[in-house]
Design a protein around this motif. Structure first.
Motif, PDB file in Angstrom:
ATOM      1  N   THR A 193       0.841  -1.204   0.000  1.00  0.00           N
ATOM      2  CA  THR A 193       0.000   0.000   0.000  1.00  0.00           C
ATOM      3  C   THR A 193       0.871   1.248   0.000  1.00  0.00           C
ATOM      4  OG1 THR A 193      -1.613  -1.234   1.288  1.00  0.00           O
ATOM      5  CG2 THR A 193      -1.922   1.147   1.202  1.00  0.00           C
ATOM      6  N   PHE A 194       1.950   1.204   0.788  1.00  0.00           N
ATOM      7  CA  PHE A 194       2.861   2.352   0.835  1.00  0.00           C
ATOM      8  C   PHE A 194       3.452   2.614  -0.552  1.00  0.00           C
ATOM      9  CE2 PHE A 194       7.218   4.002   1.833  1.00  0.00           C
ATOM     10  CZ  PHE A 194       6.814   5.242   2.301  1.00  0.00           C
ATOM     11  N   LEU A 195       3.871   1.534  -1.221  1.00  0.00           N
ATOM     12  CA  LEU A 195       4.455   1.683  -2.569  1.00  0.00           C
ATOM     13  C   LEU A 195       3.415   2.237  -3.553  1.00  0.00           C
ATOM     14  CD1 LEU A 195       6.700   1.248  -4.658  1.00  0.00           C
ATOM     15  CD2 LEU A 195       5.902  -1.105  -4.918  1.00  0.00           C
ATOM     16  N   VAL A 196       2.197   1.668  -3.501  1.00  0.00           N
ATOM     17  CA  VAL A 196       1.161   2.107  -4.449  1.00  0.00           C
ATOM     18  C   VAL A 196       0.803   3.577  -4.202  1.00  0.00           C
ATOM     19  CG1 VAL A 196      -1.260   1.808  -5.117  1.00  0.00           C
ATOM     20  CG2 VAL A 196       0.224  -0.193  -4.858  1.00  0.00           C
ATOM     21  N   LEU A 197       0.657   3.937  -2.931  1.00  0.00           N
ATOM     22  CA  LEU A 197       0.275   5.323  -2.625  1.00  0.00           C
ATOM     23  C   LEU A 197       1.360   6.317  -3.042  1.00  0.00           C
ATOM     24  CD1 LEU A 197      -1.461   5.117   0.886  1.00  0.00           C
ATOM     25  CD2 LEU A 197      -2.514   5.433  -1.364  1.00  0.00           C
ATOM     26  N   THR A 198       2.612   5.999  -2.696  1.00  0.00           N
ATOM     27  CA  THR A 198       3.694   6.951  -3.024  1.00  0.00           C
ATOM     28  C   THR A 198       3.908   7.014  -4.541  1.00  0.00           C
ATOM     29  OG1 THR A 198       5.264   5.196  -2.554  1.00  0.00           O
ATOM     30  CG2 THR A 198       4.964   6.853  -0.848  1.00  0.00           C
ATOM     31  N   THR A 199       3.795   5.849  -5.213  1.00  0.00           N
ATOM     32  CA  THR A 199       3.994   5.858  -6.668  1.00  0.00           C
ATOM     33  C   THR A 199       2.855   6.614  -7.349  1.00  0.00           C
ATOM     34  OG1 THR A 199       5.102   3.737  -6.474  1.00  0.00           O
ATOM     35  CG2 THR A 199       4.475   4.392  -8.678  1.00  0.00           C
ATOM     36  N   THR A 200       1.634   6.452  -6.841  1.00  0.00           N
ATOM     37  CA  THR A 200       0.508   7.203  -7.427  1.00  0.00           C
ATOM     38  C   THR A 200       0.724   8.699  -7.235  1.00  0.00           C
ATOM     39  OG1 THR A 200      -0.926   5.363  -6.836  1.00  0.00           O
ATOM     40  CG2 THR A 200      -2.013   7.422  -7.451  1.00  0.00           C
ATOM     41  N   ALA A 201       1.169   9.073  -6.033  1.00  0.00           N
ATOM     42  CA  ALA A 201       1.436  10.500  -5.794  1.00  0.00           C
ATOM     43  C   ALA A 201       2.541  10.992  -6.724  1.00  0.00           C
ATOM     44  CB  ALA A 201       1.829  10.721  -4.328  1.00  0.00           C
ATOM     45  N   GLY A 202       3.591  10.172  -6.878  1.00  0.00           N
ATOM     46  CA  GLY A 202       4.690  10.537  -7.782  1.00  0.00           C
ATOM     47  C   GLY A 202       4.204  10.653  -9.215  1.00  0.00           C
ATOM     48  N   TRP A 203       3.342   9.732  -9.615  1.00  0.00           N
ATOM     49  CA  TRP A 203       2.820   9.720 -10.982  1.00  0.00           C
ATOM     50  C   TRP A 203       1.974  10.977 -11.238  1.00  0.00           C
ATOM     51  CZ3 TRP A 203      -2.141   9.008 -13.263  1.00  0.00           C
ATOM     52  CH2 TRP A 203      -2.116   8.669 -14.609  1.00  0.00           C
ATOM     53  N   LEU A 204       1.114  11.307 -10.271  1.00  0.00           N
ATOM     54  CA  LEU A 204       0.296  12.534 -10.416  1.00  0.00           C
ATOM     55  C   LEU A 204       1.206  13.759 -10.511  1.00  0.00           C
ATOM     56  CD1 LEU A 204      -2.630  11.912  -7.891  1.00  0.00           C
ATOM     57  CD2 LEU A 204      -2.794  12.071 -10.389  1.00  0.00           C
ATOM     58  N   LEU A 205       2.279  13.744  -9.692  1.00  0.00           N
ATOM     59  CA  LEU A 205       3.188  14.888  -9.668  1.00  0.00           C
ATOM     60  C   LEU A 205       3.905  15.061 -11.011  1.00  0.00           C
ATOM     61  CD1 LEU A 205       4.506  17.066  -7.821  1.00  0.00           C
ATOM     62  CD2 LEU A 205       6.298  15.408  -7.368  1.00  0.00           C
ATOM     63  N   VAL A 206       4.490  13.968 -11.524  1.00  0.00           N
ATOM     64  CA  VAL A 206       5.271  14.127 -12.762  1.00  0.00           C
ATOM     65  C   VAL A 206       4.375  14.394 -13.973  1.00  0.00           C
ATOM     66  CG1 VAL A 206       7.248  12.798 -11.971  1.00  0.00           C
ATOM     67  CG2 VAL A 206       5.422  11.621 -13.215  1.00  0.00           C
ATOM     68  N   ARG A 207       3.097  14.007 -13.890  1.00  0.00           N
ATOM     69  CA  ARG A 207       2.194  14.279 -15.012  1.00  0.00           C
ATOM     70  C   ARG A 207       1.545  15.655 -14.905  1.00  0.00           C
ATOM     71  NH1 ARG A 207       0.172  10.749 -18.485  1.00  0.00           N
ATOM     72  NH2 ARG A 207      -1.838  11.820 -18.412  1.00  0.00           N
ATOM     73  N   SER A 208       1.720  16.309 -13.769  1.00  0.00           N
ATOM     74  CA  SER A 208       1.089  17.627 -13.578  1.00  0.00           C
ATOM     75  C   SER A 208       1.897  18.703 -14.302  1.00  0.00           C
ATOM     76  CB  SER A 208       1.046  17.948 -12.085  1.00  0.00           C
ATOM     77  OG  SER A 208       2.364  18.185 -11.636  1.00  0.00           O
ATOM     78  N   ASP A 209       1.362  19.908 -14.312  1.00  0.00           N
ATOM     79  CA  ASP A 209       2.116  21.026 -14.899  1.00  0.00           C
ATOM     80  C   ASP A 209       3.405  21.276 -14.128  1.00  0.00           C
ATOM     81  OD1 ASP A 209       0.477  21.501 -17.001  1.00  0.00           O
ATOM     82  OD2 ASP A 209      -0.722  23.041 -16.016  1.00  0.00           O
ATOM     83  N   PHE A 210       3.375  21.041 -12.814  1.00  0.00           N
ATOM     84  CA  PHE A 210       4.590  21.195 -12.017  1.00  0.00           C
ATOM     85  C   PHE A 210       5.637  20.169 -12.463  1.00  0.00           C
ATOM     86  CE2 PHE A 210       6.810  21.026  -7.717  1.00  0.00           C
ATOM     87  CZ  PHE A 210       7.398  22.264  -7.874  1.00  0.00           C
ATOM     88  N   GLY A 211       5.180  18.971 -12.793  1.00  0.00           N
ATOM     89  CA  GLY A 211       6.081  17.922 -13.278  1.00  0.00           C
ATOM     90  C   GLY A 211       6.736  18.313 -14.595  1.00  0.00           C
ATOM     91  N   ARG A 212       6.036  19.059 -15.443  1.00  0.00           N
ATOM     92  CA  ARG A 212       6.631  19.500 -16.706  1.00  0.00           C
ATOM     93  C   ARG A 212       7.758  20.504 -16.424  1.00  0.00           C
ATOM     94  NH1 ARG A 212       6.438  15.794 -19.560  1.00  0.00           N
ATOM     95  NH2 ARG A 212       6.677  16.932 -21.514  1.00  0.00           N
ATOM     96  N   VAL A 213       7.641  21.216 -15.294  1.00  0.00           N
ATOM     97  CA  VAL A 213       8.712  22.149 -14.919  1.00  0.00           C
ATOM     98  C   VAL A 213       9.995  21.352 -14.623  1.00  0.00           C
ATOM     99  CG1 VAL A 213       9.450  23.938 -13.268  1.00  0.00           C
ATOM    100  CG2 VAL A 213       7.072  23.841 -14.013  1.00  0.00           C
ATOM    101  N   PHE A 214       9.841  20.159 -14.011  1.00  0.00           N
ATOM    102  CA  PHE A 214      11.031  19.317 -13.741  1.00  0.00           C
ATOM    103  C   PHE A 214      11.744  18.996 -15.058  1.00  0.00           C
ATOM    104  CE2 PHE A 214       8.563  16.955 -10.145  1.00  0.00           C
ATOM    105  CZ  PHE A 214       8.456  18.148  -9.464  1.00  0.00           C
ATOM    106  N   VAL A 215      10.930  18.571 -16.048  1.00  0.00           N
ATOM    107  CA  VAL A 215      11.514  18.175 -17.335  1.00  0.00           C
ATOM    108  C   VAL A 215      12.213  19.380 -17.971  1.00  0.00           C
ATOM    109  CG1 VAL A 215      10.971  17.304 -19.650  1.00  0.00           C
ATOM    110  CG2 VAL A 215       9.809  16.356 -17.654  1.00  0.00           C
ATOM    111  N   ALA A 216      11.582  20.548 -17.850  1.00  0.00           N
ATOM    112  CA  ALA A 216      12.184  21.762 -18.420  1.00  0.00           C
ATOM    113  C   ALA A 216      13.529  22.040 -17.748  1.00  0.00           C
ATOM    114  CB  ALA A 216      11.239  22.945 -18.228  1.00  0.00           C
ATOM    115  N   ILE A 217      13.594  21.868 -16.438  1.00  0.00           N
ATOM    116  CA  ILE A 217      14.856  22.104 -15.720  1.00  0.00           C
ATOM    117  C   ILE A 217      15.913  21.102 -16.192  1.00  0.00           C
ATOM    118  CG2 ILE A 217      15.973  21.969 -13.458  1.00  0.00           C
ATOM    119  CD1 ILE A 217      13.382  23.098 -12.254  1.00  0.00           C
TER     120      ILE A 217
END
Ligand code: ATP
Length: 561
Positions: free
Chosen positions: A136-160
Motif C-alpha cells: 500500500t505504501f508503494l502504491v500510494l507513493t507511486t501514485t502520488a509521484g505519478w500525479l506529480l510528474v504528469r502535472s504542470d509542475f512535473g513539466r517544470v522538472f523536465v524543463a529544468i
C-alpha cells in the motif's frame, strides 16, 4: 520469499524517488540510501533505547522524516545554491552515504557500530499484513509521484532537466525546486526505511551505504529513467532475483547484475520500460493517447502591463565593467533605456554585446558598476531577480525545451506569475496581450500541442520571444532575434517589436548585425567596440559616422578612454 518481497517493496519506493530526482529533474543522486538509513535507524534507535508502542512508533517515524528532511535541505543547499556544476552536486550526494555510515560506525553501543541493532521490540504481525503495508505504501507513493510528474509542475522538472539556464532566465526558481524535491524524496525514503526496520527488526550501516545508493541508480537505469514504473518493477524483479541468486550462485550473481547493467546502458540507454511500453502499444493499438487541446486566454495585468513614462527610466546602467582575469571585455559602459524606445546595440564580433546582455540580466556577471531596472539595483542577484524586476532576455542561439509542447513552454514561462498545479494539467494558457500578439503573427497559436523540436527555425524564434513576453517584462533584451530568418520572417519580427514599443511602451535593447534591420526599427543606437562605447546617437548619426565605418571595415581605431 515473502520476506524478500516485502523488503523489495520498501526499496522500490526509494527507487521511485531516485527516478523523480534523476529521471525527471536530472539530479544524479547517490544519496537516497542515506535517507533510507536515517529512517531505519530512527526506528531502531528509538525502539531499542527509548521505548516501543504506537506513540514511540509515531515519534520514530516523525524524527526519521524530520532528520532526513533537514539533511536533504542542507545537502540541497550545498549542492544547488552555489552555482556548482551537476557533477559537483552528484559528488556531494555521493559523499552523503559515506558520512552517514561513518556516523553510524562511530556511534558505539548506541548505534551498534558495524553490527547495527537487532532484536529490538517491534510489531510481529503476520507476513501478509506487512506485505499489505509495504504494498500500500508503494502504491500510494507511486501514485502520488505519478500525479506529480504528469502535472504542470512535473513539466517544470523536465524543463529544468533539459535547459536549466533557460528556466532561470524565465524566472523559474530552479534551486528552490530542486531542494524542495530533494526534501520530499528524502522524507519518502526515510518513511520507507522506517517501515523496513519495523518489519525486519534489524538495522545495519549497509542500509545507509554507498553500495545501496548505487544499486538504486542501477535499478532506475535498468528499468528506464523518467518512466516511474520502470524503476519500481526493475527493483522488485532484480532485488528478488538477486536474493535468490545470491543463495544459489554466490559471487556470480553480482557479476550477472553488473553485466546486465552494462549491456542495458550500452544497448538500451533508455532502459527496459520504453520497450515494454512499445510492446503494449502494439498489442493495444486502439489505445493511443488523445492529444490534449489547450486554449489561449488573455491575462489580466499582473501589475506590469503597459509601461508609462515616469521619472525613473526602465533601465539605467552606470560604469559597468566585466573582466575575465586580465581580459577586459567591458569597460565603463553607461547608458539609459527609456520607455517606448528601441535601442540598437551594434559592434563587430567580440565587441562585448552578448556580455553586456548577460551583465544586465544576471547580477553575478559584472565585475563593476551598477544596473538598475525600474529604479531598483539588481545587485548580485541571480537571473530570477532580474526577471522579477522586469528584465526579459532572449538568447543568441535558440534556446528551448525539445520535448515540451508549445503550450507547455508558454505555461512554464508563466510559472513565476501563475505557479503550476501539483496534481493536474491546465487546459488553458493565460498570456499577456504582447505574447498573444506574437503567437498570432507567427501562426504558433495553431501549433500549441506540437513539441518544439518539430517547429521551423522561424517559429522557434517566435516562440522564444513569446515566452519572454509571457513573463511580462518592461525591458526586453534581444540578442540577434532575426539571425537565420527569412526576409518575410524578419519583417514579422520587426512589426511585432514596433508594436511592443509603441502599444505597450516597452524598452527594447536589441543586438543586431543586420544594420538595415537596425536602421528600420531603432530609435537610438549604441556602438560597442572592444568593450567600450564608441558612439551613441540616432540611427542617421551612427550610419554617417566615419569612425563607425572604419570600425566595421576592420581598421584599427582608438577607443575613447
Ligand atoms: N567566459 C568567457 N571567458 C573568457 N572570455 C570570454 C568569455 N565570454 C566572452 N569572452 C570574450 O569576451 C569578448 C566579447 O564576447 P561577446 O560574446 O560579448 O562578443 P559579441 O560582441 O557578442 O560578439 P558576437 O557578435 O560574435 O556575438 C570576446 O573576446 C570573447 O572571447
Amino acid at each position: 520469499m515473502t520476506n524478500i518481497l516485502i523488503r523489495t517493496l520498501f526499496l522500490a519506493t526509494v527507487a521511485m524517488t531516485v527516478d523523480i530526482l534523476w529521471g525527471y529533474l536530472g539530479i544524479l543522486t547517490f544519496g537516497q540510501s542515506a535517507f533510507f538509513g536515517i529512517g531505519a535507524y530512527a526506528c531502531g534507535l528509538i525502539f531499542t533505547h527509548y521505548g516501543f508502542g504506537p506513540g514511540w512508533a509515531l515519534a520514530a517515524l516523525t524524527i526519521g522524516i524530520a532528520s532526513a528532511a533537514l539533511v536533504a535541505a542542507a545537502v540541497g543547499w550545498l549542492a544547488f545554491f552555489h552555482g556548482v556544476s551537476p557533477l559537483y552536486a552528484s559528488i556531494i550526494t555521493l559523499a552523503l552515504p559515506i558520512v552517514v555510515t561513518q556516523v553510524i560506525f562511530s556511534g558505539g553501543n548506541f548505534t551498534g557500530s558495524s553490527s547495527g541493532l537487532s532484536g529490538f521490540p517491534t510489531y510481529y504481525w503476520p507476513l501478509n499484513i506487512w506485505f499489505w503495508i509495504a504494498g500500500t505504501f508503494l502504491v500510494l507513493t507511486t501514485t502520488a509521484g505519478w500525479l506529480l510528474v504528469r502535472s504542470d509542475f512535473g513539466r517544470v522538472f523536465v524543463a529544468i532537466r533539459e535547459n536549466e539556464e533557460r528556466c532561470a532566465y524565465l524566472g523559474v526558481p530552479v534551486s528552490r525546486i530542486k531542494i524542495m524535491l530533494m526534501i520530499a524524496s528524502a522524507a519518502v525514503a526515510s518513511a520507507a526505511g522506517f517501515g523496513y526496520a519495523a518489519f525486519s527488526n534489524v538495522v545495519a550501516p549497509e542500509l545507509a551505504g554507498f553500495q545501496l545508493g548505487t544499486e538504486f541508480l542501477i535499478w532506475t537505469a535498468l528499468g528506464g529513467r523518467g518512466t516511474l514504473l520502470g524503476p519500481v518493477f526493475a527493483t522488485i524483479g532484480i532485488d528478488t532475483m538477486s536474493s535468490w541468486l545470491s543463495g544459489t550462485l554466490p559471487f556470480l550473481w553480482k557479476l550477472l547484475t553488473g553485466v546486465a547493467f552494462v549491456a542495458v546502458i550500452v544497448l538500451l540507454p533508455r532502459g527496459l520500460a520504453p520497450i515494454v511500453g512499445n510492446m503494449m502499444r502494439r498489442l493495444l493499438p486502439t489505445r493511443t493517447a488523445a492529444t490534449r487541446s489547450v486554449t489561449l486566454e488573455t491575462a489580466t495585468s499582473s501589475g506590469r502591463g503597459r509601461v508609462d513614462e515616469g521619472d525613473v527610466p526602465p533601465l539605467r546602467i552606470a560604469a559597468l565593467s566585466r573582466q575575465y582575469g586580465s581580459l577586459k571585455v567591458l569597460q565603463d559602459v553607461t547608458m539609459v533605456g527609456h520607455v517606448s524606445e528601441l535601442l540598437g546595440i551594434i559592434g563587430p564580433n567580440g565587441a562585448g554585446k552578448t556580455t553586456l546582455m548577460r551583465c544586465i540580466s544576471d547580477g553575478s556577471e559584472r565585475s563593476g558598476g551598477t544596473v538598475e531596472v525600474n529604479g531598483v539595483d539588481i545587485g548580485r542577484g541571480a537571473p530570477q531577480r532580474a526577471v522579477a524586476l522586469g528584465i526579459g532576455r532572449s538568447f543568441q542561439n535558440t534556446s528551448l525545451f525539445d520535448t515540451l509542447t508549445v503550450a507547455e513552454c508558454l505555461m512554464l514561462s508563466r510559472y513565476r506569475i501563475d505557479g503550476a498545479p501539483l496534481s493536474h494539467r491546465r487546459d488553458s494558457v493565460v498570456l499577456p496581450e504582447p505574447a498573444l500578439d506574437i503567437l498570432r503573427a507567427t501562426g504558433l497559436d495553431q501549433r500549441l500541442g506540437d513539441e518544439t523540436r518539430f517547429l521551423s527555425h522561424g517559429m522557434k524564434r517566435g516562440l522564444e520571444l513569446a515566452m519572454v513576453l509571457a513573463t511580462e517584462p518592461s525591458v526586453l533584451l534581444l540578442d540577434e532575434p532575426t539571425a537565420g530568418l527569412t526576409r518575410a520572417e524578419r519583417m514579422v519580427i520587426g512589426d511585432v517589436l514596433t508594436r511592443l514599443k509603441v502599444t505597450f511602451g516597452m524598452c527594447i535593447i536589441l543586438i543586431e548585425h543586420d544594420l538595415d534591420f537596425v536602421r528600420e526599427i531603432s530609435d537610438r543606437v549604441v556602438v560597442l567596440h572592444q568593450g567600450s562605447m564608441l558612439m551613441e546617437g540616432t540611427v542617421e548619426e551612427v550610419v554617417a559616422s566615419d569612425l563607425v565605418k572604419a570600425v566595421y571595415a576592420g581598421h584599427q581605431t582608438e577607443t575613447p578612454a
